[in-house]
Design an enzyme around this catalytic site. Structure first.
Site, short mmCIF file in Angstrom:
data_model
loop_
_atom_site.label_atom_id
_atom_site.label_comp_id
_atom_site.label_asym_id
_atom_site.label_seq_id
_atom_site.Cartn_x
_atom_site.Cartn_y
_atom_site.Cartn_z
N LYS A 32 47.72 47.32 30.08
CA LYS A 32 47.04 46.02 30.08
C LYS A 32 45.52 46.22 30.12
O LYS A 32 45.04 47.34 30.40
CB LYS A 32 47.50 45.19 31.29
CG LYS A 32 47.19 45.83 32.64
CD LYS A 32 47.94 45.10 33.78
CE LYS A 32 47.64 45.73 35.13
NZ LYS A 32 48.51 45.16 36.19
N ARG A 130 52.35 35.61 43.90
CA ARG A 130 51.59 35.23 42.71
C ARG A 130 52.59 34.81 41.63
O ARG A 130 52.77 33.64 41.36
CB ARG A 130 50.73 36.40 42.21
CG ARG A 130 49.74 36.94 43.24
CD ARG A 130 48.83 38.01 42.65
NE ARG A 130 49.58 39.05 41.93
CZ ARG A 130 49.04 40.13 41.40
NH1 ARG A 130 47.73 40.34 41.49
NH2 ARG A 130 49.78 41.02 40.78
N TYR A 252 13.16 45.83 38.47
CA TYR A 252 13.15 44.43 38.89
C TYR A 252 13.09 44.29 40.41
O TYR A 252 13.73 45.06 41.14
CB TYR A 252 14.42 43.72 38.41
CG TYR A 252 14.40 43.37 36.95
CD1 TYR A 252 13.42 42.54 36.41
CD2 TYR A 252 15.37 43.89 36.09
CE1 TYR A 252 13.42 42.22 35.05
CE2 TYR A 252 15.39 43.57 34.74
CZ TYR A 252 14.41 42.73 34.23
OH TYR A 252 14.41 42.42 32.89
N MET A 300 20.34 45.04 32.92
CA MET A 300 21.35 44.81 31.88
C MET A 300 21.53 46.03 30.99
O MET A 300 22.65 46.42 30.66
CB MET A 300 20.96 43.59 31.04
CG MET A 300 22.04 43.20 30.05
SD MET A 300 21.53 41.84 29.00
CE MET A 300 21.48 40.48 30.16
#
Ligand code: PLP
Length: 356
Positions: A32, A130, A252, A300
């Site tokens: 998956k 679930r 940053y 990023m």
């Protein structure tokens, strides 16, 4: 080509074989989330060549994406059956993992329409809360086998809550409720253990184990040595090196400030590549085999490392993941697990497959 994710398919096949050696019955491959981020198609092809005959995805779309690669193998979808999808499942011989009486009814009705038996698995919920039949629905099914008419049920299945915590008593409770439930369905095979479940002992053996993470090198036995091989290598070339003075900041928000004259190497890997922002000021890479600290924010597209005291030069490669510093190490630095590290990889970096 500055950033390269190398995926070792031979290591994935070796990991599958190691898990096979631990289990007395067949071992499937869970592929998956695009093969846990590493590429469902190359992984499925490799494991099929290694002898794997059973594959699981989470979504129908994921199963369809690999169907042509493994046209004849057992292929099942963990997330269950939606009314809109019954024809597609049947047309591609993909097995739904049925997790409620309503899903069972849908599949039965379609078997009647086609006038042929349809294959499936039945998911019993033994504590995850679930997906899967809750105890109330299980009781109804156990009392009325005709609810399965027209279906060929390959496996009764359940999923472990805390398999990576061998001391948790949830494991034994789930084994007991699962095998008690299965006594109501004599003759139907069972599917139980995930990766960590394969390391819990013989009470967790079934007719089909369903490991995912361990195939890709995530340690199924946290706290103990990893018995599996690492399958990914991530490296990036240094774009620039900046010499900065004590007191200057990097990146940053000035999230890191040098307390000595420093050499800062910048590489083209960021959170858009799946290199998690949580690694800010906390990750590490290796240059020439020695660890070098990640400094400042992961942004990023770029990340910065302190290469002070090394011979690193622009164009040299920093290694972000390898056999010595694997997915679980990176996960620990990022405050997550190896699963999230692997499934975060994006397709922006160059992918190289070994053993394809
Ligand atoms: C994801 C999944 C698996 C594989 O689990 P791992 O911990 O990756 O081995 C097995 N069964 C089910 C139902 C799953 O959702």
């Amino acid at each position: 080509m500055t950033t390269t994710l190398t995926i070792d398919l031979d290591a994935i096949a070796a990991n599958w074989r190691l898990l096979v050696a631990r289990h007395s019955a067949p071992v499937a491959a869970v592929i998956k989330a695009d093969g846990y981020g590493l590429g469902a198609i190359p992984v499925a092809r490799k494991l099929q060549q290694a002898g794997c005959k059973h594959f699981f995805t989470a979504h129908l779309s994921e199963a369809l994406a690999v169907r042509d690669t493994i046209p004849d193998e057992f292929l099942a979808v963990l997330n269950g059956l939606q009314a809109s999808d019954v024809e597609i499942f049947a047309a591609h011989n993909i097995r739904p993992v049925l997790g409620s009486l309503a899903e069972i009814e849908l599949w039965c009705a379609h078997a009647k329409t086609l006038d042929r038996p349809l294959s499936c698995l039945i998911h019993i919920d033994t504590g995850m809360n679930r997906l899967g039949l809750p105890p109330s629905e299980l009781a109804i099914l156990a009392n009325d086998p005709s609810l399965l008419s027209g279906l060929s049920v390959d496996y009764m299945m359940t999923h472990l809550v805390a398999a990576d915590e061998p001391a948790s008593n949830i494991n034994a409770r789930q084994a007991a409720s699962f095998y008690t439930a299965c006594t109501h369905f004599p003759g139907i095979k069972t599917s139980f253990a995930n990766s960590s479940g394969l390391f819990l002992g013989s009470a967790f053996t079934s007719d089909l184990a369903r490991p995912g993470a361990a195939l890709y090198g995530v340690n199924p036995t946290p706290g103990l040595p990893n018995p599996l091989r690492q399958t990914v290598h991530l490296s990036a070339k240094i774009l620039q090196i900046r010499d900065i003075q004590s007191g200057e900041s990097v990146g940053y928000s000035a999230a890191w400030t040098a307390n000595r004259p420093s050499r800062i190497a910048t590489i083209a890997v960021g959170y858009a590549d799946g290199y998690l922002r949580h690694l800010s000021n906390n990750g590490a890479a290796r240059f020439d085999g020695a660890p070098i600290p990640l400094v400042g924010r992961v942004s990023m597209d770029l990340t910065t490392f302190d290469v002070t005291g090394t011979k690193a030069m622009p164009g040299d490669a920093l290694v972000l993941l390898d056999a010595h510093y694997g997915v679980d190490d990176l996960a620990q630095a990022a405050g997550t697990n190896g699963y999230e590290i692997l499934t975060s990889f994006r397709n922006r970096c160059t992918r190289v497959y070994l053993g394809a």
